[in-house]
Enzyme design. Structure first.
Site, PDB file in Angstrom:
ATOM      1  N   THR A  71      -2.156 -12.891 -11.394  1.00 48.75           N
ATOM      2  CA  THR A  71      -3.198 -12.213 -12.194  1.00 48.75           C
ATOM      3  C   THR A  71      -2.610 -11.074 -13.030  1.00 48.75           C
ATOM      4  O   THR A  71      -2.853 -10.984 -14.235  1.00 48.75           O
ATOM      5  CB  THR A  71      -4.280 -11.638 -11.245  1.00 48.75           C
ATOM      6  N   VAL A  72      -1.826 -10.195 -12.381  1.00 49.40           N
ATOM      7  CA  VAL A  72      -1.310  -9.031 -13.108  1.00 49.40           C
ATOM      8  C   VAL A  72      -0.179  -9.466 -14.046  1.00 49.40           C
ATOM      9  O   VAL A  72      -0.106  -9.025 -15.198  1.00 49.40           O
ATOM     10  CB  VAL A  72      -0.842  -7.934 -12.122  1.00 49.40           C
ATOM     11  N   GLY A  92      -4.593   1.076  -9.377  1.00 49.75           N
ATOM     12  CA  GLY A  92      -4.600   0.159 -10.520  1.00 49.75           C
ATOM     13  C   GLY A  92      -4.422   0.885 -11.836  1.00 49.75           C
ATOM     14  O   GLY A  92      -3.387   1.505 -12.081  1.00 49.75           O
ATOM     15  N   GLY A 142     -10.188 -11.742  -9.292  1.00 50.84           N
ATOM     16  CA  GLY A 142      -8.761 -11.383  -9.256  1.00 50.84           C
ATOM     17  C   GLY A 142      -8.496  -9.995  -8.696  1.00 50.84           C
ATOM     18  O   GLY A 142      -7.448  -9.414  -8.957  1.00 50.84           O
ATOM     19  N   GLU A 171      -6.276  -9.121  -2.540  1.00 53.28           N
ATOM     20  CA  GLU A 171      -4.910  -9.496  -2.183  1.00 53.28           C
ATOM     21  C   GLU A 171      -4.867 -10.976  -1.807  1.00 53.28           C
ATOM     22  O   GLU A 171      -5.907 -11.581  -1.499  1.00 53.28           O
ATOM     23  CB  GLU A 171      -4.454  -8.663  -0.970  1.00 53.28           C
ATOM     24  N   ASP A 198      -4.426  -2.236   2.692  1.00 60.20           N
ATOM     25  CA  ASP A 198      -4.026  -1.992   1.304  1.00 60.20           C
ATOM     26  C   ASP A 198      -4.247  -0.510   0.950  1.00 60.20           C
ATOM     27  O   ASP A 198      -3.345   0.154   0.432  1.00 60.20           O
ATOM     28  CB  ASP A 198      -4.857  -2.903   0.388  1.00 60.20           C
ATOM     29  N   LYS A 255      -1.525   2.711   0.024  1.00 55.27           N
ATOM     30  CA  LYS A 255      -1.691   3.577  -1.151  1.00 55.27           C
ATOM     31  C   LYS A 255      -1.819   5.045  -0.727  1.00 55.27           C
ATOM     32  O   LYS A 255      -1.287   5.937  -1.381  1.00 55.27           O
ATOM     33  CB  LYS A 255      -2.916   3.133  -1.941  1.00 55.27           C
TER      34      LYS A 255
HETATM   35  N1  HSE Z   1      -6.381  -5.743  -3.847  1.00 54.67           N
HETATM   36  C1  HSE Z   1      -6.179  -4.490  -4.511  1.00 54.67           C
HETATM   37  C2  HSE Z   1      -7.508  -3.792  -4.633  1.00 54.67           C
HETATM   38  C3  HSE Z   1      -5.558  -4.716  -5.842  1.00 54.67           C
HETATM   39  O1  HSE Z   1      -8.533  -4.460  -4.461  1.00 54.67           O
HETATM   40  O2  HSE Z   1      -7.554  -2.593  -4.877  1.00 54.67           O
HETATM   41  C4  HSE Z   1      -5.128  -3.453  -6.545  1.00 54.67           C
HETATM   42  O3  HSE Z   1      -4.139  -2.778  -5.817  1.00 54.67           O
END
Ligand code: HSE
Length: 436
Positions: free
Chosen positions: A32-33, A146, A199, A202, A213, A217
């Protein structure tokens, strides 16, 4: 406390890409990215960046006609490493093989840009050190929030302050899910499927839903904002799976809603940190976050609260953060500056705060009275009680608002209540967090 390697760039070690030619980029991972980055790079706005090569496993299924014929497609990593690419752009995600790839690229003197939060949370200091030794760059602005430039916002942006607290929504998938449950009444399952289709999620969406996740971060933010090295695995996480429509009903009665919140705060040499579904004021920056938005509220000793907000997941916003990092490398600007040497810090989630607790009593009146007694004898005071079961609920529940107390003391009291057979289902506890 152990000193860890320095986590900073030496500006003098930055090797500029010669100005007369474009910076050559090898992209690893056409998901996606990766596709969104290629779209921007092909768009003609950044002639100083040239996409030369795209690597993916079984690359033939990934080929698209809109990528320029000058770009080489390959599924041979050795070809990428042997190429004359200036920058390896790692967008494959996960710990391995990404870690080996990034290390090898740096050892070959190639700069690396990555959006890989797992990798940077686990190996950031070591890889930054290696990049510095090799006189090249490692940039990861897209790894947190993001498209919202929080890392460079925190440092160098707020490096003139002394940060005391970090509190935010760092996972777009969970925000999408909780906002959809709140605003459209859809189930968690259905909202997760929508987030996957868009999208945001993960490859293994339990990383999103269970808080792993956001935890990675948060660990990166703690390094950048507090200059502390926290083992991500020591940061407590609670899944959003137990959140039910009843919680949104009760939260609404309190003028609140529910979001997955990641927060960290320094208290007496310990880092208080956790990721959990959290009751937040509906009108606050956290409560107002919609869809895939991320929000970070920092609290500084001198500057007070600063709010960063924007799209935290999805191809295009994340690609913008990636391209910004590529430009920083191509133009030899320092992006996020992670500050002075890191110090390891113990981590706990024993925040003192108000809590929301949803309980489903085994029997009605006796259980509620016994529950109150157990909480009171654990030094926990009730601020209020809400009891408006929906006729559709499988079992009627009630919500307690608990006065500010130690999280560990409340967990202990709830375990006693559960073990005494007073509850038909485990209690659902959520911290209540206020930001202005
Ligand atoms: N899966 C992550 C989210 C993607 O939903 O924030 C961006 O880091």
């Amino acid at each position: 406390m152990n000193a860890s390697p320095a986590f900073e760039f030496s500006r003098s070690s930055l090797q500029p890409v010669p100005a007369q030619r474009a910076c050559r980029i090898a992209l690893l991972g056409f998901g996606t990215v990766g596709r969104s980055v290629a779209t921007i790079l092909q768009g003609g706005s950044f002639p100083q960046l040239r996409l030369d090569m795209i690597y993916n496993r079984r690359v033939d299924r990934k080929r698209v006609p809109w990528v320029s014929p000058q770009v080489r497609w390959t599924d041979d990593l050795e070809e990428v490493l042997a190429s004359d690419a200036d920058v390896v752009l790692e967008l494959a995600g996960g710990l391995e093989p990404a870690y080996s790839w990034v290390k090898r690229a740096l050892l070959l003197g190639k700069s690396v840009v990555t959006a890989n939060k797992k990798l940077i949370a686990a190996h950031g200091p070591e890889l930054l050190d290696l990049a510095r030794q090799q006189g090249c760059r490692l940039e990861f602005g897209a790894a947190v929030a993001g498209g919202v430039p929080v890392l460079c916002g925190v440092s160098p942006g707020l490096s003139g302050d002394r940060l005391l607290k970090l509190c935010g929504i760092l996972n777009g998938t969970c925000n999408y899910i909780l906002h959809a449950m709140e605003s459209r009444g859809v189930t968690l399952d259905a909202a997760l499927r929508e987030a996957q289709q868009r999208g945001y999620a993960e490859a293994d969406p339990s990383d999103d839903v269970d808080g792993l996740d956001a935890r990675a971060k948060l660990a990166i933010l703690v390094r950048t904002g507090f200059h502390l090295q926290a083992d991500p695995q020591q940061i407590a996480t609670q899944s959003i799976w137990p959140v039910q429509p009843a919680d949104f009903r009760y939260a609404r009665e309190l003028g609140c809603t529910i979001r997955q919140v990641a927060r960290a705060e320094l208290k007496a040499g310990t880092l208080l940190a956790e990721v959990a579904p959290t009751v937040v004021s509906a009108g606050s920056p956290l409560g107002s976050a919609r869809n895939n938005q991320n929000v970070l509220v920092t609290t500084g000793k001198y500057g007070g609260e600063t709010v960063f907000a924007g799209a935290g997941a999805g191809g295009a916003p994340t690609a913008v953060a990636v391209v910004s990092d590529l430009l920083a490398v191509a133009e030899s600007r320092a992006a996020a500056n992670c500050g002075p040497a890191l110090v390891a810090v113990p981590v706990s989630n024993d925040f003192r705060c108000r809590h929301y607790v949803r309980v489903t009593p085994a029997q009605t009146t006796d259980a509620v009275a016994a529950l109150r007694r157990t909480l009171t004898s654990g030094g926990i005071s009730l601020r209020g009680l809400l009891h408006h079961p929906d006729p559709h609920d499988r079992r009627p529940s009630l919500a307690l608002v608990v006065e500010e107390c130690s999280t560990h003391a409340l967990e202990k009291a709830l375990t006693q209540v559960q073990e005494a057979g007073l509850l038909a289902e485990p209690a659902v506890r959520m911290p209540m967090v206020t930001t202005s």
